[in-house]
Design an enzyme around this catalytic site. Structure first.
Site, short mmCIF file in Angstrom:
data_model
loop_
_atom_site.label_atom_id
_atom_site.label_comp_id
_atom_site.label_asym_id
_atom_site.label_seq_id
_atom_site.Cartn_x
_atom_site.Cartn_y
_atom_site.Cartn_z
N TYR A 139 4.97 -0.80 6.57
CA TYR A 139 6.15 -0.13 6.02
C TYR A 139 7.24 0.07 7.06
CZ TYR A 139 3.36 0.93 1.84
OH TYR A 139 2.59 0.84 0.71
N LYS A 184 -9.17 -1.98 8.02
CA LYS A 184 -9.68 -3.29 7.60
C LYS A 184 -9.89 -4.10 8.88
CE LYS A 184 -10.78 -6.38 4.47
NZ LYS A 184 -11.95 -6.26 3.58
N ASP A 216 -11.74 -1.36 1.46
CA ASP A 216 -12.29 -1.75 0.15
C ASP A 216 -13.53 -0.94 -0.16
OD1 ASP A 216 -13.43 -3.07 2.32
OD2 ASP A 216 -13.54 -5.03 1.35
N ASP A 242 -1.07 4.88 1.27
CA ASP A 242 -0.30 4.85 0.03
C ASP A 242 -1.22 4.56 -1.15
OD1 ASP A 242 1.86 4.77 -1.73
OD2 ASP A 242 2.36 2.68 -1.25
N ASP A 246 -3.09 7.29 -4.37
CA ASP A 246 -2.98 7.20 -5.83
C ASP A 246 -4.37 7.17 -6.48
OD1 ASP A 246 -0.21 7.04 -5.45
OD2 ASP A 246 0.05 5.58 -7.06
C1 IPM Z 1 4.79 7.16 -2.06
C2 IPM Z 1 5.62 6.07 -2.65
C3 IPM Z 1 6.49 5.49 -1.55
C4 IPM Z 1 5.58 5.02 -0.45
C5 IPM Z 1 7.44 4.37 -1.96
C6 IPM Z 1 8.23 4.74 -3.18
C7 IPM Z 1 8.32 3.97 -0.82
O1 IPM Z 1 4.83 5.11 -3.24
O2 IPM Z 1 5.35 8.15 -1.57
O3 IPM Z 1 3.56 7.04 -2.08
O4 IPM Z 1 5.08 3.91 -0.50
O5 IPM Z 1 5.34 5.77 0.46
MN MN Z 2 2.73 5.66 -3.32
#
Ligand code: IPM
Ligand code: MN
Length: 350
Positions: A139, A184, A216, A242, A246
C-alpha cells in the site's frame, strides 16, 4: 485540559455516523475533566467533486492543528474507483505518519446470532487485536500500470518493520503476553524479511509467547477457533491486515461492529470505522453507528490516554445491545432498529 479534534464527515453514510460520534465524545468527556473542540475539515469524494481535490491543502492545514482526527468513511460510486482511496484515505494515513492501524476484534454479548460461526465456536468469546502495518508494503503506492503489465512494490524497510513490531510487543505485554505474527514467508521476500525481524525480537522478549502463522493458514485457523486461547495480539503487514480485518469483522457479526485507529505514537492519530461509505444505504437511517462509536472509544484510549472514558463508551455500547437494539446488519433476522435509536441508547447509557 482542552483538545482540538478534527472531524471528517466523509461520504455516503459518513455524516450519519460521524455526527453521532461527536455527540458520544461530548457526552463521554463531560465528567472526565477534559474539553473537546471539534473542527470540521473537508476530505473525500464530495470534496473532490466540489474542489477538484480529494484532500485540499486547506484541510490538511486545519488537521495539523488538531490533537486527533475522527474520520468518516469515504468514496462515491460516481468517482473512479481508487481515487478517493489513494489520494484521500491512504494519503491521510501517510501524511500523518500513522504507521499503526489498530483493529480490535471483539464479540459483544448477545451478537452470537449475527456471526456466521456456530455458537459452540463462540462460547469462549472473541477478543483479539489486529496490529496492521499502515505505511509500507503493497500500500506504499509505488509501482505502475501500462497496457501490458502492472507492478506494485511490496517494500519493507528495517525501520518500518521494527517500529510496528515494537508497538505489537508493547501491546502484547499490556494484554496477555501472547503475540502471533501473520506473513507469507514461504513465498514473499518481504515476508521473510518481516519474519526474521519478528523472530529476532521474540528472542529479546522471552516473556512474550510468540509464533508465526502463514496468512492462508491464519484465515482457516481463526474460523476453526476464534477464541482468546488462540489469539490475543496479531501483528501483520498492510495488505494481510486489511484482508484479515474484514474476515474478523464477519466473525464478530458485522463490519458495522469494527472500529479502527490509525496511530502515530507521539503524533496526530486518526480513528475511523472499518466499513466503507455504503452508498446503497446512505440517508436511510439504517447504518450501524457502533463502528464509529467504538472508534471514538479508541480515540479516547489511544489519542487522549483516557482508558477510563473509553471503557465507559464500550460499556454503554454493551448496555444498548443488552436492550435488544439491532440495526439490520446485526439483527440476524430479528427485529431491527434505526441508526438513531441505537446511537441514542448508547448516549443514554453514558
Ligand atoms: C480499510 C479500507 C482501506 C484500506 C481502503 C479503502 C484504502 O479497505 O480501511 O480497510 O485498504 O486500508
Ligand atoms: Mn479494508
Amino acid at each position: 485540559m482542552a483538545y482540538r479534534i478534527g472531524v471528517l464527515e466523509g461520504d455516503g453514510v459518513g455524516p450519519e455516523v460521524i455526527s453521532w460520534g461527536v455527540s458520544i465524545l461530548e457526552a463521554a468527556v463531560r465528567r472526565g475533566g477534559i474539553e473537546l473542540e471539534f473542527v470540521k475539515a473537508s476530505v473525500g469524494g464530495t470534496t473532490f467533486l466540489e474542489t477538484g481535490k480529494v484532500l485540499p491543502d486547506e484541510s490538511l492545514q486545519t488537521l495539523r492543528g488538531c490533537q486527533a482526527i475522527l474520520k468518516g468513511p469515504m468514496g462515491r460510486p460516481d468517482i473512479e474507483a481508487g481515487v478517493v482511496e489513494r489520494d484521500g484515505i491512504l494519503a491521510l494515513r501517510q501524511h500523518f505518519g500513522q504507521y499503526v492501524n489498530l483493529r480490535p476484534v471483539k464479540l459483544f454479548r448477545g451478537l452470537e446470532a449475527a456471526s456466521p460461526l456456530k455458537d459452540e465456536l463462540l462460547k469462549r468469546g472473541v477478543d483479539f487485536v489486529i496490529v496492521r502495518e499502515n505505511s509500507e508494503g503493497l500500500y506504499s503506492r509505488m509501482g505502475g500500470i501500462t497496457e501490458t503489465s502492472a507492478t506494485d512494490i511490496n517494500l519493507f524497510s528495517e525501520r518500518g518493520v521494527r517500529r510496528i513490531l515494537e508497538f505489537a510487543f508493547q501491546l502484547a505485554q499490556k494484554r496477555s503476553n501472547h503475540l502471533v505474527s501473520v506473513d507469507k514467508a514461504n513465498v514473499l521476500s518481504a515476508s521473510l524479511f518481516w519474519r526474521r525481524k519478528f523472530e529476532a525480537m521474540a528472542e529479546a522478549h522471552p516473556q512474550v509467547k510468540c509464533s508465526s502463522q502463514l496468512v492462508d493458514s491464519f484465515c482457516l485457523l481463526v474460523l476453526q477457533d476464534p477464541s482468546p486461547r488462540k489469539w490475543d495480539v496479531v501483528v501483520t503487514d498492510n495488505m494481510f491486515g486489511d484482508i484479515i480485518a474484514d474476515e474478523a469483522a464477519a466473525i464478530v457479526g458485522s463490519l458495522g461492529m469494527s472500529p479502527s485507529a490509525n496511530i502515530n505514537p507521539g503524533g496526530i492519530s486518526m480513528v475511523e470505522p472499518v466499513h466503507g461509505s455504503a452508498p446503497d444505504i446512505a440517508g436511510k437511517g439504517v447504518v450501524n453507528p457502533l463502528a464509529t462509536i467504538l472508534s471514538c472509544a479508541l480515540l479516547l484510549r489511544h489519542c487522549l490516554e483516557r482508558d477510563d472514558l473509553a471503557g465507559d463508551v464500550e460499556h454503554a455500547v454493551q448496555r444498548a445491545l443488552d436492550e435488544g437494539l439491532r440495526t439490520p446488519d446485526i439483527a440476524a433476522g430479528g427485529p431491527t432498529c434505526t441508526t438513531d435509536e441505537l446511537a441514542a441508547a448508547v448516549l443514554r447509557h453514558l
